[in-house]
Design a protein around this motif. Structure first.
Motif, mmCIF file in Angstrom:
data_model
loop_
_atom_site.group_PDB
_atom_site.id
_atom_site.type_symbol
_atom_site.label_atom_id
_atom_site.label_comp_id
_atom_site.label_asym_id
_atom_site.label_seq_id
_atom_site.Cartn_x
_atom_site.Cartn_y
_atom_site.Cartn_z
ATOM 1 N N GLU A 176 0.794 -1.080 -0.023
ATOM 2 C CA GLU A 176 0.102 -0.127 -0.615
ATOM 3 C C GLU A 176 0.894 1.208 -0.056
ATOM 4 O OE1 GLU A 176 -3.061 -2.225 2.604
ATOM 5 O OE2 GLU A 176 -2.133 -1.341 3.277
ATOM 6 N N ALA A 177 1.871 1.268 1.001
ATOM 7 C CA ALA A 177 2.620 2.159 0.763
ATOM 8 C C ALA A 177 3.571 2.033 -0.874
ATOM 9 C CB ALA A 177 4.161 2.049 1.717
ATOM 10 N N HIS A 178 3.523 1.994 -1.712
ATOM 11 C CA HIS A 178 4.588 1.769 -2.858
ATOM 12 C C HIS A 178 3.196 2.350 -3.565
ATOM 13 C CE1 HIS A 178 8.652 0.355 -2.268
ATOM 14 N NE2 HIS A 178 7.539 -1.113 -1.557
ATOM 15 N N ALA A 179 2.377 1.803 -3.758
ATOM 16 C CA ALA A 179 1.028 2.047 -4.602
ATOM 17 C C ALA A 179 0.719 3.487 -3.705
ATOM 18 C CB ALA A 179 -0.557 1.345 -3.990
ATOM 19 N N ALA A 180 0.926 4.269 -2.608
ATOM 20 C CA ALA A 180 0.980 5.331 -2.490
ATOM 21 C C ALA A 180 1.749 6.630 -2.874
ATOM 22 C CB ALA A 180 0.635 5.323 -0.951
ATOM 23 N N ASN A 181 2.658 5.334 -2.988
ATOM 24 C CA ASN A 181 4.118 6.755 -3.945
ATOM 25 C C ASN A 181 2.959 7.418 -4.799
ATOM 26 O OD1 ASN A 181 5.138 6.863 -1.574
ATOM 27 N ND2 ASN A 181 6.742 4.975 -1.562
ATOM 28 N N ALA A 182 2.910 5.946 -5.752
ATOM 29 C CA ALA A 182 2.369 6.055 -7.301
ATOM 30 C C ALA A 182 1.405 7.371 -7.017
ATOM 31 C CB ALA A 182 2.400 5.369 -7.224
ATOM 32 N N ALA A 183 1.078 7.309 -6.347
ATOM 33 C CA ALA A 183 -0.285 8.383 -6.788
ATOM 34 C C ALA A 183 0.232 9.409 -6.360
ATOM 35 C CB ALA A 183 -1.141 7.784 -5.256
ATOM 36 N N LEU A 184 1.613 9.692 -5.211
ATOM 37 C CA LEU A 184 2.328 10.976 -4.817
ATOM 38 C C LEU A 184 3.132 11.553 -6.015
ATOM 39 C CD1 LEU A 184 3.622 10.090 -1.760
ATOM 40 C CD2 LEU A 184 1.163 12.086 -2.096
ATOM 41 N N ARG A 185 3.307 10.337 -6.606
ATOM 42 C CA ARG A 185 4.794 10.955 -8.272
ATOM 43 C C ARG A 185 3.688 11.539 -9.488
ATOM 44 N NH1 ARG A 185 9.799 10.011 -8.276
ATOM 45 N NH2 ARG A 185 9.350 7.309 -6.922
ATOM 46 N N ARG A 186 2.366 10.711 -9.538
ATOM 47 C CA ARG A 186 1.479 11.282 -10.360
ATOM 48 C C ARG A 186 1.137 13.204 -10.116
ATOM 49 N NH1 ARG A 186 -1.156 6.378 -10.168
ATOM 50 N NH2 ARG A 186 -1.635 6.136 -9.122
ATOM 51 N N MET A 187 1.460 13.681 -8.884
ATOM 52 C CA MET A 187 1.014 14.218 -8.055
ATOM 53 C C MET A 187 1.977 15.651 -8.581
ATOM 54 S SD MET A 187 -0.997 13.121 -4.748
ATOM 55 C CE MET A 187 -1.044 15.327 -4.561
ATOM 56 N N GLY A 188 3.201 15.046 -8.967
ATOM 57 C CA GLY A 188 4.244 15.946 -8.554
ATOM 58 C C GLY A 188 5.237 16.262 -7.897
ATOM 59 N N LEU A 189 5.444 14.919 -7.415
ATOM 60 C CA LEU A 189 6.469 14.719 -5.977
ATOM 61 C C LEU A 189 7.583 13.586 -6.196
ATOM 62 C CD1 LEU A 189 3.568 15.171 -2.946
ATOM 63 C CD2 LEU A 189 4.879 16.379 -4.208
ATOM 64 N N ASP A 190 8.492 13.239 -5.617
ATOM 65 C CA ASP A 190 9.501 12.395 -5.445
ATOM 66 C C ASP A 190 9.661 11.293 -4.692
ATOM 67 O OD1 ASP A 190 11.071 10.741 -6.471
ATOM 68 O OD2 ASP A 190 12.981 12.027 -6.273
ATOM 69 N N PRO A 191 8.776 10.775 -3.783
ATOM 70 C CA PRO A 191 8.782 10.211 -2.695
ATOM 71 C C PRO A 191 9.953 9.140 -1.942
ATOM 72 C CG PRO A 191 6.554 9.514 -3.984
ATOM 73 C CD PRO A 191 6.852 10.292 -4.356
#
Length: 288
Positions: A246-261
């Motif tokens: 779930e943390a990796h999936a959340a990171n993917a969503a954050l990356r689509r928002m322009g972040l680099d988790p």
């Protein structure tokens, strides 16, 4: 379908459980097993099992593929799954039968084996969730490409030999965080390969009676020996493994928002806040 044959003696001896306790859940390593010849695991029984399964539960292809082949480039071997298994000695192929737990006799066998491991597993990672079984049938010299898997896994070698080539889970030199995000967003398990990875591989040779403990998301590829191979993979999930996913999936969503988790931490730490946030977002339908 052949009925389940009860196993009269422990499959995993005491010294194997002790070795597993020293490795689990973070390290790959060699174990031993005493799974006898079993009617459910003969070539004919496996061919009949494969022919009874939905297409989504079988995967097979030529075995002489590159280590780092892209999923879309894997060719067909031109045979049916039954033909592939029955002629595995000579047809140069590789096959996997997935989710054998959906067949009652195989589920009983799987649960018998997993039950022997609870004393090691549950004190460390809690309840054994989502038990699944996979059977691999390989021709001499075949390759299973470089990939990772989300389950805790023990692979039991039953026939033939192979070498498991393993890299540390969570090390971005061998599987970048974006590959984790891609996979946990529904992508294929295969990973990009570089030849210089060979220098850092942990090699685990397997013969009948050997087994290997594979950590969650540890990159690996498999090189079969000079005889046909049959292997049984028994797997389970844990609350920790689900939270990491779930943390990796959340990171993917954050990356689509322009972040680099950052890469989520490994066990025994985990990205609790990110996992909970992902569960809430899914429940509220804020993410796909």
């Amino acid at each position: 379908m052949t009925a389940h044959q009860p196993i009269s003696a422990p499959v995993f001896p005491a010294d194997t459980l002790a070795a597993m306790a020293a490795l689990y859940p973070l390290k790959a390593g060699l174990l031993r097993h005493h799974l006898p010849d079993h009617p459910l695991l003969s070539i004919e029984a496996l061919a009949e099992l494969a022919e009874s399964m939905p297409a989504s539960a079988v995967e097979y292809n030529p075995g002489n593929v590159p280590i780092g082949i892209r999923p879309e480039d894997v060719p067909s071997n031109g045979l049916s799954i039954g033909e592939t298994i029955r002629t595995i000695d000579t047809n140069g192929s590789w096959a996997v039968l997935k989710n054998i737990e959906n067949v009652p006799a195989y589920r009983t066998l799987l649960m018998d084996l997993l039950g022997e491991l609870k004393s090691v597993v549950e004190p460390r990672t809690g309840a054994m969730l989502t038990p699944q079984g996979f059977i691999f049938i390989s021709s001499p010299g075949s390759i299973t490409p470089y990939h990772f898997d989300p389950e805790h896994n023990i692979l039991l070698q039953l026939r033939g030999t192979k070498v498991m080539n393993v890299w540390p889970a969570g090390d971005e030199r061998f599987a970048d965080r974006r590959e984790h995000e891609r996979y946990h967003g529904g992508g294929h398990r295969n990973l990009p390969w570089q030849d210089d990875f060979h220098a850092d591989a942990q090699l685990v040779p397997l013969a009948p009676g050997d087994a290997v403990l594979m950590p969650v998301m540890a990159p690996h590829f498999v090189a079969n020996g000079d005889a046909p191979s049959i292997s049984l993979s028994i797997t389970w999930r844990s609350e920790w493994s689900y939270r990491e996913s779930e943390a990796h999936a959340a990171n993917a969503a954050l990356r689509r928002m322009g972040l680099d988790p950052a890469m989520p931490p490994r066990w025994p730490s985990y990205a609790w806040a990110r996992s909970v946030g992902w569960r809430i977002a899914r429940k509220l339908r804020l993410v796909a």
